[in-house]
Scaffold this active site. Structure first.
Site, PDB file in Angstrom:
ATOM      1  N   GLU A  49       0.664  -1.166   0.306  1.00  0.00           N
ATOM      2  CA  GLU A  49      -0.122  -0.236  -0.037  1.00  0.00           C
ATOM      3  C   GLU A  49       0.614   1.559   0.086  1.00  0.00           C
ATOM      4  OE1 GLU A  49      -0.372  -2.481   2.170  1.00  0.00           O
ATOM      5  OE2 GLU A  49      -2.865  -3.650   1.511  1.00  0.00           O
ATOM      6  N   PHE A 111     -11.705  -7.155  13.872  1.00  0.00           N
ATOM      7  CA  PHE A 111     -10.856  -7.886  12.270  1.00  0.00           C
ATOM      8  C   PHE A 111     -10.595  -6.401  11.530  1.00  0.00           C
ATOM      9  CE2 PHE A 111      -9.263  -9.883   8.888  1.00  0.00           C
ATOM     10  CZ  PHE A 111      -8.009 -10.767   9.504  1.00  0.00           C
ATOM     11  N   GLN A 112      -8.981  -6.146  11.745  1.00  0.00           N
ATOM     12  CA  GLN A 112      -8.733  -5.500  11.156  1.00  0.00           C
ATOM     13  C   GLN A 112      -9.090  -3.624  11.141  1.00  0.00           C
ATOM     14  OE1 GLN A 112      -8.591  -7.123   6.684  1.00  0.00           O
ATOM     15  NE2 GLN A 112      -6.183  -8.267   7.541  1.00  0.00           N
ATOM     16  N   LYS A 161     -17.569  -1.023   5.545  1.00  0.00           N
ATOM     17  CA  LYS A 161     -17.941  -2.424   4.653  1.00  0.00           C
ATOM     18  C   LYS A 161     -19.412  -1.872   4.284  1.00  0.00           C
ATOM     19  CE  LYS A 161     -17.712  -6.619   3.945  1.00  0.00           C
ATOM     20  NZ  LYS A 161     -17.048  -7.194   3.404  1.00  0.00           N
ATOM     21  N   MET A 476      23.972   9.018   2.481  1.00  0.00           N
ATOM     22  CA  MET A 476      23.963  10.219   3.336  1.00  0.00           C
ATOM     23  C   MET A 476      23.981  10.329   4.676  1.00  0.00           C
ATOM     24  SD  MET A 476      23.363  13.401   2.873  1.00  0.00           S
ATOM     25  CE  MET A 476      22.474  14.200   1.522  1.00  0.00           C
TER      26      MET A 476
HETATM   27  C1  LIG Z   1      11.817   5.887   5.642  1.00  0.00           C
HETATM   28  C2  LIG Z   1      13.431   6.162   5.782  1.00  0.00           C
HETATM   29  N1  LIG Z   1      14.060   5.740   6.368  1.00  0.00           N
HETATM   30  C3  LIG Z   1      15.686   6.372   7.232  1.00  0.00           C
HETATM   31  C4  LIG Z   1      15.988   7.404   6.014  1.00  0.00           C
HETATM   32  C5  LIG Z   1      17.031   7.936   6.677  1.00  0.00           C
HETATM   33  N2  LIG Z   1      17.872   8.537   5.782  1.00  0.00           N
HETATM   34  C6  LIG Z   1      17.785   9.723   5.100  1.00  0.00           C
HETATM   35  S1  LIG Z   1      18.601   9.357   3.865  1.00  0.00           S
HETATM   36  C7  LIG Z   1      19.563   7.598   4.516  1.00  0.00           C
HETATM   37  C8  LIG Z   1      20.785   7.126   3.311  1.00  0.00           C
HETATM   38  C9  LIG Z   1      20.435   7.059   1.997  1.00  0.00           C
HETATM   39  O1  LIG Z   1      20.415   5.927   1.314  1.00  0.00           O
HETATM   40  P1  LIG Z   1      20.564   5.358  -0.211  1.00  0.00           P
HETATM   41  O2  LIG Z   1      19.534   4.759  -0.382  1.00  0.00           O
HETATM   42  O3  LIG Z   1      21.427   4.406  -0.232  1.00  0.00           O
HETATM   43  O4  LIG Z   1      21.400   6.178  -0.829  1.00  0.00           O
HETATM   44  P2  LIG Z   1      22.323   7.207  -0.985  1.00  0.00           P
HETATM   45  O5  LIG Z   1      22.446   8.767   0.071  1.00  0.00           O
HETATM   46  O6  LIG Z   1      23.308   6.075  -0.440  1.00  0.00           O
HETATM   47  O7  LIG Z   1      21.956   7.814  -2.192  1.00  0.00           O
HETATM   48  C10 LIG Z   1      18.459   7.664   5.883  1.00  0.00           C
HETATM   49  C11 LIG Z   1      19.007   6.204   6.335  1.00  0.00           C
HETATM   50  C12 LIG Z   1      14.610   8.656   5.168  1.00  0.00           C
HETATM   51  N3  LIG Z   1      15.051   9.691   4.672  1.00  0.00           N
HETATM   52  N4  LIG Z   1      13.661   7.986   4.639  1.00  0.00           N
END
Ligand SMILES: Cc1ncc(C[n+]2csc(CCOP(=O)(O)OP(=O)(O)O)c2C)c(N)n1
Length: 562
Positions: A49, A111-112, A161, A476
């Site tokens: 979803e 349920f749900q 529903k 990042m």
């Molecule tokens: C759902 C979610 N969880 C955690 C984060 C924290 N976060 C921001 S950037 C990042 C790293 C992203 O890694 P990747 O997708 O490999 O991209 P890169 O930075 O290496 O280009 C994380 C964990 C987030 N933005 N979104």
């Protein structure tokens, strides 16, 4: 003639001009699914979803119309919450239809059952629980009206529903009237004049535009203002594309990963015209030092966003397009009479000098630079593709190194920063524009958050391209660990990485791997030509960083540079 709630719902969607719904069925919505084959509405079955809500959001961002998703009660509904918050933070019009247990079971831990109206209250523009089938048509009408009017946003309609099974006569309301909801569209003419006067007086004016310019379709007015009056333009991530990224007046994005030029320009401007932007902390840096020399004008349709994060000198509550058009009208004569390029000559010269001092650039290492991959995508697509991004370094490099020239062609989770957004959003954009080249620029971490949607893309023959800037890290976060946490790379190295090429093939998509710089352009070119879903796994330098960077809480002038 009497119709069931399910039939009424689908008829309402048709009347609202909905062509496609992204969804996933379940017991609480089975009556709606039972009626779907009798409706002209196309349904795209996603695999999770979260994919449905992001796809609806991507559809909305690319097309400028309302995106719709349909899910079941309980876990179906809760799986959409991240996507709802994503749309809410970025003011994207989506309508979320959730199934609910029968009215007599609500509150019984059935349920749900989940209180999705309660859960989503802080992250929807509005939400409804329909308790009587006779209310259904006007609720749906209102939901669409609310989603797209004023400051757009997500609106949720919870559908028990038994309400879907109950019958009543169908009548679609012609008008929507909501007593306490009257967005101000037209600008106050006195305020417009005040802003026009400020523009005439300013010596170092700057436009700081945001997503509101795109959602109001005000990009032409903005471009007129900048070009005719020779005013440089910077924007938020959400504002990319409202002003052509290849124009000499374009300074690049501002804020944490903005350009040196844009951040210096904001810090030295004597007038900042913020249009449809909300002074996000990623943009302002340390608020007390933001635009210290400027008179601040804030144009926004949402009065509650004005004076929220920074105190501005001149507020202008209005639809951005209408405000910019009014400014244009006021300034048209002066635009002809005055030599604006001469008036702002010193300022433009200064801006150009900053750009020369520290242009947006990167150091080439021995491996493939991720920035080079993004630049190559830009060169091959020449502003004609719709780009989505995941979140992280990939997102920032895309924002920095692509020249986004048109609105609605750069779709990215700005406010919430949702990893896993880009690919399903690309599916939504591809549904809106089947003939377009849609590319998701991804990180190896983010892509795994909604990788299951490969099945959706393949099943519907959607030729979405995913380019993974694969650094084997949650890049990042690793960058922050490197710069501010003594290189303690705790839990950011992605171990047990899947073979993305085999994974693509397992789903019936095409997959390519690139490990050498010389192969980047030819492989991307080949991938972009294919009429199928493709993953290109590019092994980039593992420890490349995004620069400029402003450390959290610092001022815009305190940039770490390449
Ligand atoms: C759902 C979610 N969880 C955690 C984060 C924290 N976060 C921001 S950037 C990042 C790293 C992203 O890694 P990747 O997708 O490999 O991209 P890169 O930075 O290496 O280009 C994380 C964990 C987030 N933005 N979104």
């Amino acid at each position: 003639m009497e119709m069931t709630g399910a039939q009424i719902l689908l008829e309402c969607l048709k009347r609202e001009g909905v062509e496609v719904v992204f969804g996933f069925p379940g017991g609480a919505v089975i009556d709606i699914y039972h009626e779907l084959p009798n409706s002209p509405i196309k349904h795209i079955l996603v695999r999770h979803e979260q994919g449905a809500i992001h796809a609806a959001d991507g559809y909305a961002r690319a097309s400028g119309s309302v995106g719709v998703c349909l899910v079941t009660s309980g876990p179906g509904a809760t799986n959409t919450v991240t996507g709802i918050a994503t749309a809410y933070m970025d003011s994207i019009p989506v309508v979320i239809l959730t199934g609910q247990v029968p009215t007599k079971l609500i509150g019984n831990d059935a349920f749900q059952e989940v209180d999705i109206v309660g859960i989503t209250r802080p992250c929807t523009k509005h939400n409804y629980l329909v308790k009587d089938v006779r209310d259904l048509a006007h609720v749906v009408r209102q939901a669409f009206y609310l989603a797209r009017s004023g400051r757009p946003g997500p609106v949720l309609v919870d559908l028990p529903k038994d309400v879907m099974q109950a019958k009543t006569a169908f009548k679609y309301p012609e008008d929507v009237s909501m007593r306490s909801y009257n967005p101000t569209y037209k600008p106050h003419i006195g305020q417009v004049r005040k802003v026009a006067q400020l523009i005439k007086k300013a010596e170092r004016p700057l436009i700081y535009s945001g997503g509101g310019v795109i959602s109001s379709k005000g990009h032409e007015e903005l471009t007129w203002l900048a070009r005719k009056l020779s005013i440089p333009v910077t924007s938020t991530l959400m504002g990319l594309g409202a002003f052509p990224g290849d124009d000499p007046l374009w300074l690049g994005m501002l804020g944490m990963h903005g350009t040196y030029t844009a951040n210096m320009a904001v810090s030295n401007a004597d007038l900042v015209l913020a249009v449809g932007a909300r002074f996000d902390d990623r943009v302002t840096g340390k608020v007390s030092t933001f635009a210290p020399k400027a008179t601040l004008v804030h144009i926004d349709i949402d009065p509650t966003s004005i004076q929220k994060n920074v105190s501005v000198h001149v507020p202008l509550v209005s639809d951005c397009k209408l405000a910019l058009a009014a400014l244009k009208k006021d300034l048209e004569q002066a635009a002809e009479e005055l030599d604006w390029a001469a008036k702002h000559k010193a300022w433009i010269k200064q801006v150009k000098a900053w750009n020369k001092e520290h242009p947006l650039t990167y150091k080439e290492g021995t491996g493939i630079s991720p920035q080079y991959v993004v630049e190559t995508i830009g060169e091959l697509t020449k502003g004609k593709a719709i780009i989505t991004t995941e979140v992280g370094q990939n997102q920032m490099w895309a924002a920095q190194f692509l020249k986004i020239t048109k609105p609605n062609t750069f779709l990215s989770s700005g406010g919430l920063g949702t990893m896993g957004y880009g690919f399903p959003a690309a599916i939504g954009a591809q549904m809106a524009f089947p003939g377009a080249l849609v590319i998701d620029i991804a990180g190896d971490g983010s892509i795994q958050m909604n990788i299951q949607e490969l099945a959706t893309a393949v099943c519907h023959n959607l030729p979405v391209k995913i380019v993974i800037l694969n650094n084997g890290y949650l890049g990042m976060v690793r960058q922050w660990q490197e710069l501010f946490y003594q290189k303690n790379y705790c839990e950011t190295c992605m171990e047990a990485q899947p073979d993305f090429v085999k994974l693509a093939e397992a789903y019936g998509a095409a997959g390519f791997r690139v490990t050498e710089k010389k192969d980047v352009a030819p492989v991307l070119k080949k991938a972009f030509k294919l009429k199928q879903t493709v993953i290109v796994d590019v092994r980039v330098e593992r420890e490349a960083n995004v620069y400029p960077m402003i450390p959290a809480g610092a001022s815009l002038t305190e940039m770490l540079l390449v």
